[in-house]
Design a protein around this motif. Structure first.
Motif, PDB file in Angstrom:
ATOM      1  N   ARG A 118       0.980  -1.315  -0.204  1.00 58.75           N
ATOM      2  CA  ARG A 118      -0.019  -0.250   0.442  1.00 58.75           C
ATOM      3  C   ARG A 118       0.611   1.498   0.099  1.00 58.75           C
ATOM      4  O   ARG A 118       0.260   2.465  -0.958  1.00 58.75           O
ATOM      5  N   SER A 119       2.357   1.069   0.385  1.00 61.82           N
ATOM      6  CA  SER A 119       3.001   2.276   1.129  1.00 61.82           C
ATOM      7  C   SER A 119       3.737   2.656  -0.432  1.00 61.82           C
ATOM      8  O   SER A 119       3.906   4.105  -1.058  1.00 61.82           O
ATOM      9  N   ALA A 120       4.374   1.925  -1.121  1.00 58.64           N
ATOM     10  CA  ALA A 120       5.323   2.195  -1.955  1.00 58.64           C
ATOM     11  C   ALA A 120       4.136   2.279  -3.683  1.00 58.64           C
ATOM     12  O   ALA A 120       3.877   3.154  -3.904  1.00 58.64           O
ATOM     13  N   VAL A 121       2.277   2.001  -3.298  1.00 55.33           N
ATOM     14  CA  VAL A 121       2.207   2.235  -4.532  1.00 55.33           C
ATOM     15  C   VAL A 121       1.360   3.584  -4.228  1.00 55.33           C
ATOM     16  O   VAL A 121       1.590   4.203  -5.044  1.00 55.33           O
ATOM     17  N   ALA A 131       8.484  -2.268  -8.799  1.00 61.40           N
ATOM     18  CA  ALA A 131       8.751  -3.559  -8.628  1.00 61.40           C
ATOM     19  C   ALA A 131       7.973  -4.273  -7.565  1.00 61.40           C
ATOM     20  O   ALA A 131       7.964  -5.969  -8.033  1.00 61.40           O
ATOM     21  N   ALA A 132       7.473  -3.408  -6.800  1.00 67.82           N
ATOM     22  CA  ALA A 132       6.409  -4.527  -5.828  1.00 67.82           C
ATOM     23  C   ALA A 132       5.661  -4.453  -6.431  1.00 67.82           C
ATOM     24  O   ALA A 132       4.593  -6.089  -6.688  1.00 67.82           O
ATOM     25  N   ARG A 223       2.648  -0.065 -19.744  1.00 66.89           N
ATOM     26  CA  ARG A 223       3.713  -1.055 -20.084  1.00 66.89           C
ATOM     27  C   ARG A 223       2.708  -1.822 -18.682  1.00 66.89           C
ATOM     28  O   ARG A 223       3.135  -3.411 -18.890  1.00 66.89           O
ATOM     29  N   GLU A 224       3.294  -1.196 -17.526  1.00 70.19           N
ATOM     30  CA  GLU A 224       2.882  -1.522 -16.373  1.00 70.19           C
ATOM     31  C   GLU A 224       1.266  -2.572 -16.805  1.00 70.19           C
ATOM     32  O   GLU A 224       0.936  -3.564 -16.557  1.00 70.19           O
TER      33      GLU A 224
END
Length: 441
Positions: A118-121, A131-132, A223-224
């Motif tokens: 949650r924090s990374a996104v 990466a996550a 891309r993702e």
């Protein structure tokens, strides 16, 4: 002591919902029960898990009764599997044994991993966040090789809830929550299950991955986005849900469509149409509409018009369920949005404006991104009809009115498409300069 999975365990996303957290801190169990019910847990299930009569649970949820005894509060905490600290209690015994027979991802505690995701996104689509996301998606791909889970009702309810769209929420927050729930499927893929249960798992995984692809598309991470749609396609096909499979293909086609590769989009959209077949369905109507837009951008006028006509034919024959106003349905509002863009590109500005007006009438005030895209189509129509000044003013007003989180990805791409259409000789005009400055800001 080992505590089994509670039949009424609240979805993990609720444990990070500010409203739910506030209710827990205030021990406002009417809100707790109501939100648990909205997440797909019946009052009967809550009653059984918490040792309270179902009638009383219902009354508490409606605010007609209260729970004040410590014993009852502890039973509710244990029955709904809510960490004791959130209600001002000591850690519950089951909190020491909450892996429920599954191994945490890469040795991490599941709650810590969810918080990390949650924090990374939420921090933005940086290298760390991507990466996550990739790790989570690929873990799911690998887990599909194994057998599948038992209890899916909560995650199925979560998928249904996400399907209603943003409702004014920051797309990054929606993406964070989606990925957390999607990651919740992975640990459940290790127990052999009947074919019907595996189909449910695959269907839910395809829905969650597909919706993550939608949000990533809207945020400009093309891309993702395509990677997540690729992941969604496999479980969609395995689930046996042909229309869901076609939906993932049609949605994937919208990525190259909206980010400068209309030929690739046309090929993917035609692939989606093949999967969907000729029978009326939301996926078939969507695929035809996307194909029409892609062919129009490629300059394939006749193919675009044929696809438009096919989408109109399919749309008129959809039943109420297929017309549901969700990311999986194809309501008239969504149809008019697609028609607006296709007709704008084809230069049929009169029909395009009719679609824009109708779509605006059908769009909720909270449909921020959709209403902006319609305004940008209208601005492009004004330019194509010779009133570039009015078109730039309209586009500038629509783009600058957006919250910062929405001034990226799809909306920015559509606005830039209009700016590129303006002849260089007009670039020094005040309205054009103001539009350019808005895009630069």
């Amino acid at each position: 002591m080992s505590f089994p999975l509670s039949p009424a365990e609240v979805p993990r996303r609720l444990l990070s919902d500010p409203v739910f957290i506030r209710a827990l801190k205030g021990r406002d169990l009417s809100v707790v029960f109501a939100m648990a019910r909205d997440s797909g847990i019946s009052f009967n299930r809550m009653a059984e898990a918490c040792g309270i009569k179902a009638e009383r649970v219902s009354k508490v949820a409606r605010g007609e009764a209260r729970v004040s005894s410590l014993d009852a509060i502890e039973r509710i905490t244990d029955g709904l599997r809510i960490p004791g600290a959130l209600l001002g209690l000591a850690a519950r015994p089951w909190e020491q044994d909450q892996t429920h027979g599954t191994e945490p991802h890469h040795g991490e505690d599941p709650m810590k991993r969810r918080q990390m995701l949650r924090s990374a996104v939420a921090a933005g689509l940086t290298g760390t966040a991507l990466a996550a996301l990739t790790d989570t998606r690929q873990s799911f791909d690998h887990a599909l090789a194994a057998d599948t889970p038992a209890e899916l009702s909560d995650l199925e309810a979560a998928a249904e809830s996400y399907g209603y769209g943003y409702h004014g929420q920051d797309p990054a927050k929606v993406l964070a929550d989606l990925v957390v729930d999607f990651d919740g499927l992975r640990p459940l893929l290790n127990t052999p299950q009947p074919v019907a249960v595996r189909a449910r798992l695959c269907r839910t995984g395809a829905q969650l991955a597909g919706m993550a692809g939608i949000v990533l598309h809207d945020l400009g991470a093309r891309r993702e986005s395509r990677s997540w749609f690729g992941t969604a396609a496999r479980p969609a096909e395995e689930s046996g849900d042909r229309q869901l499979h076609a939906w993932t293909a049609a949605r994937e086609a919208m990525v190259p469509l909206n980010y400068g590769a209309p030929k690739a989009a046309a090929a993917q959209a035609e692939h989606a149409r093949h999967i969907a077949g000729r029978a009326p369905s939301a996926a078939a109507a969507l695929a035809a509409a996307v194909a029409a837009r892609a062919h129009a951008l490629c300059g394939h006028v006749e193919q675009a018009r044929l696809a438009l006509a096919d989408s109109e034919r399919l749309m008129e024959r959809l039943d109420g369920g297929q017309r549901a106003d969700t990311w999986f349905g194809y309501p008239e509002q969504k149809h008019r949005v697609h028609m607006s863009h296709a007709l704008t590109v084809l230069g049929e500005t009169g029909r395009a404006r009719e679609s824009q007006q109708r779509a605006m009438e059908l769009s909720a005030p909270t449909s921020t991104m959709t209403r902006t895209l319609l305004s940008l189509d209208a601005a492009t129509c004004a330019h194509r009809d010779g009133d570039t000044e009015q078109g730039c003013r309209q586009a500038t007003a629509a783009f600058t009115a957006l919250p910062p989180a929405y001034r990226t990805g799809l909306t920015r791409t559509r606005a830039m498409d209009l700016y590129r259409r303006i002849p260089a000789a007009s670039h020094r005009e005040p309205a054009v300069l103001a539009f350019k400055e808005a895009l630069a800001a």
